[in-house]
Design an enzyme around this catalytic site. Structure first.
Site, PDB file in Angstrom:
ATOM      1  N   GLU A  85      28.086 -32.262   8.785  1.00  9.08           N
ATOM      2  CA  GLU A  85      29.518 -32.135   8.523  1.00  9.08           C
ATOM      3  C   GLU A  85      29.998 -30.723   8.907  1.00  9.08           C
ATOM      4  O   GLU A  85      29.415 -29.731   8.473  1.00  9.08           O
ATOM      5  CB  GLU A  85      29.737 -32.364   7.019  1.00  9.08           C
TER       6      GLU A  85
ATOM      7  N   GLU B  22      29.658 -37.866  -5.380  1.00  6.99           N
ATOM      8  CA  GLU B  22      30.262 -38.231  -4.092  1.00  6.99           C
ATOM      9  C   GLU B  22      30.243 -36.990  -3.223  1.00  6.99           C
ATOM     10  O   GLU B  22      30.764 -35.951  -3.621  1.00  6.99           O
ATOM     11  CB  GLU B  22      31.687 -38.744  -4.282  1.00  6.99           C
TER      12      GLU B  22
ATOM     13  N   CYS C 137      36.781 -35.569   3.086  1.00  8.42           N
ATOM     14  CA  CYS C 137      35.406 -36.079   3.191  1.00  8.42           C
ATOM     15  C   CYS C 137      35.375 -37.290   4.117  1.00  8.42           C
ATOM     16  O   CYS C 137      34.343 -37.595   4.702  1.00  8.42           O
ATOM     17  CB  CYS C 137      34.877 -36.440   1.819  1.00  8.42           C
TER      18      CYS C 137
HETATM   19  P1  NAD Z   1      31.187 -27.592  -3.102  1.00  8.83           P
HETATM   20  O1  NAD Z   1      29.973 -28.446  -3.137  1.00  8.83           O
HETATM   21  O2  NAD Z   1      31.046 -26.196  -2.625  1.00  8.83           O
HETATM   22  O3  NAD Z   1      31.797 -27.471  -4.596  1.00  8.83           O
HETATM   23  C1  NAD Z   1      32.155 -28.618  -5.348  1.00  8.83           C
HETATM   24  C2  NAD Z   1      32.149 -28.250  -6.818  1.00  8.83           C
HETATM   25  O4  NAD Z   1      30.803 -28.070  -7.257  1.00  8.83           O
HETATM   26  C3  NAD Z   1      32.860 -26.941  -7.141  1.00  8.83           C
HETATM   27  O5  NAD Z   1      33.547 -27.073  -8.346  1.00  8.83           O
HETATM   28  C4  NAD Z   1      31.702 -25.953  -7.233  1.00  8.83           C
HETATM   29  O6  NAD Z   1      32.030 -24.792  -7.975  1.00  8.83           O
HETATM   30  C5  NAD Z   1      30.660 -26.810  -7.925  1.00  8.83           C
HETATM   31  N1  NAD Z   1      29.264 -26.420  -7.744  1.00  8.83           N
HETATM   32  C6  NAD Z   1      28.677 -25.840  -6.671  1.00  8.83           C
HETATM   33  N2  NAD Z   1      27.344 -25.705  -6.878  1.00  8.83           N
HETATM   34  C7  NAD Z   1      27.085 -26.251  -8.097  1.00  8.83           C
HETATM   35  C8  NAD Z   1      25.877 -26.412  -8.863  1.00  8.83           C
HETATM   36  N3  NAD Z   1      24.691 -26.012  -8.423  1.00  8.83           N
HETATM   37  N4  NAD Z   1      25.982 -27.014 -10.080  1.00  8.83           N
HETATM   38  C9  NAD Z   1      27.178 -27.444 -10.544  1.00  8.83           C
HETATM   39  N5  NAD Z   1      28.338 -27.296  -9.864  1.00  8.83           N
HETATM   40  C10 NAD Z   1      28.289 -26.703  -8.646  1.00  8.83           C
HETATM   41  O7  NAD Z   1      32.299 -28.381  -2.276  1.00  8.83           O
HETATM   42  P2  NAD Z   1      33.771 -27.910  -1.839  1.00  8.83           P
HETATM   43  O8  NAD Z   1      33.675 -26.865  -0.788  1.00  8.83           O
HETATM   44  O9  NAD Z   1      34.595 -27.611  -3.048  1.00  8.83           O
HETATM   45  O10 NAD Z   1      34.329 -29.263  -1.183  1.00  8.83           O
HETATM   46  C11 NAD Z   1      34.043 -29.666   0.128  1.00  8.83           C
HETATM   47  C12 NAD Z   1      32.928 -30.692   0.146  1.00  8.83           C
HETATM   48  O11 NAD Z   1      33.273 -31.782  -0.711  1.00  8.83           O
HETATM   49  C13 NAD Z   1      32.711 -31.324   1.510  1.00  8.83           C
HETATM   50  O12 NAD Z   1      31.323 -31.453   1.737  1.00  8.83           O
HETATM   51  C14 NAD Z   1      33.359 -32.702   1.381  1.00  8.83           C
HETATM   52  O13 NAD Z   1      32.858 -33.688   2.245  1.00  8.83           O
HETATM   53  C15 NAD Z   1      33.076 -33.022  -0.041  1.00  8.83           C
HETATM   54  N6  NAD Z   1      34.006 -34.029  -0.567  1.00  8.83           N
HETATM   55  C16 NAD Z   1      33.522 -35.279  -0.803  1.00  8.83           C
HETATM   56  C17 NAD Z   1      34.379 -36.268  -1.264  1.00  8.83           C
HETATM   57  C18 NAD Z   1      33.878 -37.650  -1.552  1.00  8.83           C
HETATM   58  O14 NAD Z   1      34.533 -38.357  -2.310  1.00  8.83           O
HETATM   59  N7  NAD Z   1      32.756 -38.078  -0.995  1.00  8.83           N
HETATM   60  C19 NAD Z   1      35.730 -35.974  -1.492  1.00  8.83           C
HETATM   61  C20 NAD Z   1      36.177 -34.676  -1.229  1.00  8.83           C
HETATM   62  C21 NAD Z   1      35.310 -33.708  -0.781  1.00  8.83           C
END
Ligand code: NAD
Length: 464
Positions: free
Chosen positions: A363, A229, A263
């Site tokens: 975004e 997601e 999000c």
């Molecule tokens: P992010 O993508 O930076 O990190 C999310 C998670 O993924 C963290 O735990 C991070 O350490 C991990 N991660 C990053 N790169 C990775 C990789 N290559 N392999 C495995 N894990 C990895 O996101 P964020 O800054 O923590 O959150 C904000 C983002 O999340 C926004 O884009 C927002 O829209 C999205 N979001 C989506 C939903 C939804 O349900 N659609 C809900 C909440 C937030």
């Protein structure tokens, strides 16, 4: 993170370190996975009523700890007090809900010859790898972990570094009610996430589009199920028959609440003009509604917009405003970062940008939204759908026919009529379309499809 540690700080008071712990290395993740697998073999064999009771007890423990968890969310991720308290209550409700799901039917039977039984039974997949963002530090880990556990799996959770303390505290609470090692939290950055994907039997990810794509590809290369997601660029279409003040207030909250860091936050307000100045009147009302939102320390009552999570996130909002101006638009309000301690930025609205401007396409994860104008509802739908995302979308009108027609054409996983795009119901399917989402829906009863495999079983009598 510095060296081999993960550190989170208070976004409202960045000198305050909330937690600093060693980051899990690949070996740590492998060790936690091995222990969790052993615990899972016993957990899946545990009588369902016992598993339900354990999850129910975890729900009660989270409810009892709600004030403390609320305070931790305020400090670690800058979530305003009212929303943080709502999330703590939701965290408990999610556990209670999935505690009951343990006792739901776990399959079906099919017609078969004679006395033979032919059935399809749901079985746990094994070790669920969960990779989560920081913005809902209890609700998101739990809306993945609770169904994973309810359907008999073990959990390996890699939280966002910014929300490490919340995840570690959650694990402590879960450990009081659940078997040792069944749930393991592995703090760290992307590397720890990659290690989780390498160990797990299935992966549920929430976060940005870029990280989600990496997780999707790594999971596919191992041939394991993945659910990702990701981000959104969520539109709200406003028709000229709405109550201006009420709708403007709803949209101000949907765009700027929790500093726009949901999000599902509204990123584009698409106003259908009536040729008689409605778009201008509505935009003015929206500016006023945004300017009356409570901005300040998230620990203070009545604050709706606290800080953003980091300095780069704050700078990205200011930069988006400059970019909007360069694209020919206007900054209607905001566009500046106040000179104060913490990662604060004024809620910002722009208008007059072309629909294909980056700030109206991508975004901006902060208190930022663009107002666009459409000549009619058809054009509004075209604008709403003209992005690569499809998470949430809304339409505001008193005309039921128009509402139904527009809602039917909006390309989004969640469509709202006269309701804000922001907001999630944990008992209903949740997920997006287009680049916002990959894999099956999560939450509600939809979660069962992901966290279980179907085993088709034939039982014939010994003499057949
Ligand atoms: P992010 O993508 O930076 O990190 C999310 C998670 O993924 C963290 O735990 C991070 O350490 C991990 N991660 C990053 N790169 C990775 C990789 N290559 N392999 C495995 N894990 C990895 O996101 P964020 O800054 O923590 O959150 C904000 C983002 O999340 C926004 O884009 C927002 O829209 C999205 N979001 C989506 C939903 C939804 O349900 N659609 C809900 C909440 C937030």
């Amino acid at each position: 993170m510095t060296g081999t540690t993960v550190r989170s700080t208070n976004p409202a008071h960045p000198d305050e370190v909330v937690v600093e712990v060693p980051a899990a290395g690949t070996d740590d993740v492998a060790k936690a996975a091995q222990a969790a697998r052993a615990a899972q073999r016993e957990w899946r064999a545990t009588p369902p009523a016992t598993r339900a009771a354990a999850l129910g007890a975890a729900g009660e423990a989270v409810a009892a700890a709600a004030p403390e968890l609320t305070d931790l969310m305020v400090r670690e991720v800058g979530k305003p007090l009212g929303e943080a308290s709502g999330e703590a209550a939701r965290a408990a409700a999610i556990l209670r809900y999935y505690a009951q799901q343990v006792l739901d039917p776990d399959g079906e039977t099919y017609p078969a010859p004679g006395t033979t039984l032919l059935m399809a039974r749901r079985v746990p997949r094994g070790l669920a790898g969960l990779i989560t963002p920081w913005n809902f530090p209890f609700a998101i880990p739990l809306w993945k972990a609770a169904p994973a556990l309810a359907y008999g799996n073990a959990v390996l959770l890699k939280p966002a570094p910014e929300a490490t303390a919340c995840a570690l505290r959650l694990a402590e609470i879960l450990h009081e009610s659940l078997p040792q090692d069944l749930v393991a939290v592995v703090p760290g950055l992307a590397e720890a996430g990659q290690a989780v994907v390498a160990e797990a039997d299935l992966v549920s990810f929430t976060g940005s589009v870029g990280a989600g794509a990496a997780v999707r590809e790594a999971a596919a290369s191992r041939g394991i199920p993945a659910q990702c997601e990701m981000g959104g660029q969520n539109p709200s279409v406003v028709l000229p028959d709405v109550d201006v003040e009420t709708t403007a207030a709803v949209l101000a909250g949907a765009a700027m609440g929790y500093a726009g860091q949901k999000c599902t936050a509204t990123s584009r307000v698409i106003v259908v003009d009536d040729g008689d100045g409605f778009a201008g009147r509505f935009t003015d009302a929206l500016v006023s509604a945004v300017e009356t939102l409570g901005v300040g320390d998230p620990a203070d009552d009545g604050v709706v917009v606290g800080p953003v999570i980091t300095a780069p996130s704050r700078d990205a909002v200011v930069a988006a405003c400059r970019e909007a101006e360069e694209a020919g638009g206007r900054v209607l309000t905001g566009g500046v970062a106040p000179d104060r301690d913490g990662w604060f930025v004024a809620p910002s609205l722009v208008d007059g940008v072309p629909a294909d401007a980056r700030v109206a396409q991508e975004e901006v994860f902060g208190p930022f939204a663009a107002v666009l104008t459409a000549r009619d509802a058809d054009r509004a739908v075209e604008l709403a759908n003209g992005v690569r995302y499809g998470l949430a979308a809304a339409v505001f009108t008193r005309d039921l026919d128009v509402a139904l027609q527009v809602a039917d054409r909006l390309e989004a996983g969640m469509v709202r009529v006269n309701s804000p795009t922001s907001g999630v119901d944990f008992h209903a399917p949740f997920g997006g379309e287009k680049e916002s989402s990959y894999g099956p829906r999560e939450q509600g009863k939809a979660a069962r499809d992901f966290y279980t495999a179907v085993r088709t079983i034939t039982i014939a009598g010994g003499g057949s």
